[in-house]
Design an enzyme around this catalytic site. Structure first.
Site, PDB file in Angstrom:
ATOM      1  N   LYS A 110       1.038  13.308 -12.373  1.00  0.00           N
ATOM      2  CA  LYS A 110      -0.143  14.194 -12.310  1.00  0.00           C
ATOM      3  C   LYS A 110      -0.208  15.018 -11.033  1.00  0.00           C
ATOM      4  O   LYS A 110      -0.661  16.159 -11.059  1.00  0.00           O
ATOM      5  CB  LYS A 110      -1.435  13.370 -12.452  1.00  0.00           C
TER       6      LYS A 110
ATOM      7  N   ASP B 275      -9.782  14.884 -16.593  1.00  0.00           N
ATOM      8  CA  ASP B 275     -10.146  13.456 -16.496  1.00  0.00           C
ATOM      9  C   ASP B 275     -11.588  13.259 -16.017  1.00  0.00           C
ATOM     10  O   ASP B 275     -12.361  12.517 -16.621  1.00  0.00           O
ATOM     11  CB  ASP B 275      -9.199  12.737 -15.534  1.00  0.00           C
TER      12      ASP B 275
HETATM   13  P1  NAP Z   1      -3.382   3.878  -9.974  1.00  0.00           P
HETATM   14  O1  NAP Z   1      -3.361   5.230  -9.345  1.00  0.00           O
HETATM   15  O2  NAP Z   1      -2.126   3.064 -10.014  1.00  0.00           O
HETATM   16  O3  NAP Z   1      -4.534   3.011  -9.215  1.00  0.00           O
HETATM   17  C1  NAP Z   1      -4.723   1.657  -9.533  1.00  0.00           C
HETATM   18  C2  NAP Z   1      -5.970   1.129  -8.818  1.00  0.00           C
HETATM   19  O4  NAP Z   1      -6.183  -0.219  -9.265  1.00  0.00           O
HETATM   20  C3  NAP Z   1      -5.833   1.070  -7.293  1.00  0.00           C
HETATM   21  O5  NAP Z   1      -7.085   1.292  -6.699  1.00  0.00           O
HETATM   22  C4  NAP Z   1      -5.392  -0.392  -7.081  1.00  0.00           C
HETATM   23  O6  NAP Z   1      -5.729  -0.904  -5.818  1.00  0.00           O
HETATM   24  C5  NAP Z   1      -6.223  -1.069  -8.137  1.00  0.00           C
HETATM   25  N1  NAP Z   1      -5.638  -2.366  -8.499  1.00  0.00           N
HETATM   26  C6  NAP Z   1      -4.509  -2.583  -9.203  1.00  0.00           C
HETATM   27  N2  NAP Z   1      -4.298  -3.907  -9.347  1.00  0.00           N
HETATM   28  C7  NAP Z   1      -5.312  -4.532  -8.696  1.00  0.00           C
HETATM   29  C8  NAP Z   1      -5.669  -5.900  -8.488  1.00  0.00           C
HETATM   30  N3  NAP Z   1      -4.922  -6.893  -8.977  1.00  0.00           N
HETATM   31  N4  NAP Z   1      -6.802  -6.168  -7.813  1.00  0.00           N
HETATM   32  C9  NAP Z   1      -7.583  -5.176  -7.325  1.00  0.00           C
HETATM   33  N5  NAP Z   1      -7.304  -3.861  -7.480  1.00  0.00           N
HETATM   34  C10 NAP Z   1      -6.184  -3.547  -8.157  1.00  0.00           C
HETATM   35  O7  NAP Z   1      -3.872   3.960 -11.474  1.00  0.00           O
HETATM   36  P2  NAP Z   1      -4.873   5.061 -12.120  1.00  0.00           P
HETATM   37  O8  NAP Z   1      -4.081   6.185 -12.652  1.00  0.00           O
HETATM   38  O9  NAP Z   1      -5.950   5.333 -11.165  1.00  0.00           O
HETATM   39  O10 NAP Z   1      -5.429   4.249 -13.387  1.00  0.00           O
HETATM   40  C11 NAP Z   1      -6.263   3.103 -13.239  1.00  0.00           C
HETATM   41  C12 NAP Z   1      -6.688   2.618 -14.605  1.00  0.00           C
HETATM   42  O11 NAP Z   1      -7.601   3.540 -15.187  1.00  0.00           O
HETATM   43  C13 NAP Z   1      -5.558   2.518 -15.653  1.00  0.00           C
HETATM   44  O12 NAP Z   1      -4.935   1.270 -15.565  1.00  0.00           O
HETATM   45  C14 NAP Z   1      -6.260   2.705 -16.969  1.00  0.00           C
HETATM   46  O13 NAP Z   1      -6.630   1.455 -17.502  1.00  0.00           O
HETATM   47  C15 NAP Z   1      -7.491   3.481 -16.600  1.00  0.00           C
HETATM   48  N6  NAP Z   1      -7.426   4.861 -17.113  1.00  0.00           N
HETATM   49  C16 NAP Z   1      -8.351   5.245 -18.009  1.00  0.00           C
HETATM   50  C17 NAP Z   1      -8.340   6.526 -18.508  1.00  0.00           C
HETATM   51  C18 NAP Z   1      -9.354   6.922 -19.527  1.00  0.00           C
HETATM   52  O14 NAP Z   1      -9.254   8.041 -20.045  1.00  0.00           O
HETATM   53  N7  NAP Z   1     -10.311   6.074 -19.840  1.00  0.00           N
HETATM   54  C19 NAP Z   1      -7.375   7.445 -18.090  1.00  0.00           C
HETATM   55  C20 NAP Z   1      -6.418   7.027 -17.166  1.00  0.00           C
HETATM   56  C21 NAP Z   1      -6.459   5.725 -16.680  1.00  0.00           C
HETATM   57  P3  NAP Z   1      -4.710  -0.760  -4.567  1.00  0.00           P
HETATM   58  O15 NAP Z   1      -4.954   0.627  -4.008  1.00  0.00           O
HETATM   59  O16 NAP Z   1      -5.120  -1.847  -3.660  1.00  0.00           O
HETATM   60  O17 NAP Z   1      -3.310  -0.922  -5.105  1.00  0.00           O
END
Ligand code: NAP
Length: 286
Positions: free
Chosen positions: A66, A102
């Site tokens: 992205k 988003d």
């Molecule tokens: P990302 O950039 O990889 O960010 C992941 C986030 O989750 C970071 O803040 C990370 O914290 C935190 N995290 C991961 N594992 C963790 C754990 N065990 N304990 C605490 N915090 C944890 O991913 P993203 O693109 O933002 O996506 C996040 C989620 O949003 C996806 O997994 C998906 O389920 C959801 N999503 C939803 C939509 C929708 O349309 N509804 C669209 C896209 C994504 P750290 O910084 O400490 O690593």
């Protein structure tokens, strides 16, 4: 001639976007198809060039491209200008426009499904990754009174807070889950948004470690994770008598907005939601 759309990402096999866009083309009897394309980081520039050379109508972009994809586009529009992150590319006669739908998708879900308007509200956002970033900029633009971040890695939250301050002037407070000031702070919130991947399939028993009993009973809990439809966080929030909203609506509305950008046509929202809901509950994709 059939118009081709798609999604670039890696991995890409679990995406629900082909389901919702293909059902929309079918309902509207449009001669178009939407395909998933696995695009590795080293092939990203070539894949974007292929949008022009193959005359694709447009594509969505997902993890991990992205932000990197912005370097290959001709123009960034709307939220993409602010977040430097693109999830939708539109091909207008070989000129590529990048949008981010988003944050707006999340906003439409909050407004339409929960009747929630961010104006003047106090919001806590869990996470500091791509989704949290999009959510944060949209919530600030919509006039939240207060926005705070909780993240496992404090440094990442502080970096996002600094970018937000530079671009909008808005000051965001940052916490870790262990912060002793967090429990007392929870009582004043109107909305908690989970923008982390905690609770996402296959780790469906996990939930962000937030003491839900400290929240105001009127607080809305929104989990942007949509697989499963009802996460552990939402189940526990319901047990505490809190209102909940799942992540499917955001997925739907970011897709609806992308579809509008590509075609100028209003897509069949109900059919798109239904096909994804059925897939997520029964594994059925027709
Ligand atoms: P990302 O950039 O990889 O960010 C992941 C986030 O989750 C970071 O803040 C990370 O914290 C935190 N995290 C991961 N594992 C963790 C754990 N065990 N304990 C605490 N915090 C944890 O991913 P993203 O693109 O933002 O996506 C996040 C989620 O949003 C996806 O997994 C998906 O389920 C959801 N999503 C939803 C939509 C929708 O349309 N509804 C669209 C896209 C994504 P750290 O910084 O400490 O690593």
């Amino acid at each position: 001639m059939v118009r081709v759309y798609g999604i670039f990402g890696d991995p890409i096999e679990h995406t629900l976007s082909p389901l919702m866009h293909n059902v929309a083309f079918k309902v509207l009897e449009m001669n178009a198809v939407y395909m998933p394309f696995r695009v590795t980081a080293e092939n990203l520039s070539g894949a974007v060039q292929a949008i022009r050379s193959l005359e694709l109508g447009g594509v969505n972009v997902t993890i991990p491209h992205k932000e990197a994809v912005t370097a290959y586009l001709d123009h960034l529009q709307g939220d993409a200008l602010l977040t430097r992150s693109v999830n939708t590319i539109v091909n207008r006669d070989g000129v590529l426009y990048g949008y981010s739908t988003d944050g707006e998708g999340m906003l439409l879900s909050l407004q339409k499904e929960a009747g929630f308007s961010p104006q003047g509200k106090r919001v806590l956002l869990l996470g500091a990754g791509g989704v949290a970033r999009a959510a944060a900029f949209t919530l600030i633009r919509e006039g939240v009174e207060e926005l705070s971040l909780v993240n496992r890695t404090l440094q990442r939250a502080e970096t996002l807070a600094e970018q937000i301050r530079e671009k909008t002037g808005f000051v965001v407070r940052c916490f870790t889950y262990e912060d002793s000031a967090l429990p007392d702070y929870l009582g004043q919130l109107d909305l908690v948004v989970n923008g982390t991947s905690v609770g996402m399939y296959p780790q469906t028993k996990a939930r962000p470690p937030l003491p839900l009993d400290k929240l105001n009973p009127a607080c809305l809990i929104c989990d942007l994770v949509y697989r499963p439809l009802e996460t552990e966080l939402l189940k526990d929030a319901k047990k505490h008598g809190l209102r909940t909203l799942g992540g499917l609506g955001m997925l739907l509305y970011q897709g609806v907005l992308a579809f509008q950008h590509w075609t100028g046509v209003e897509p069949p929202e109900k059919a798109m939601r239904m096909v994804m809901e059925r897939f997520l509950t029964e594994g059925i994709n027709q």
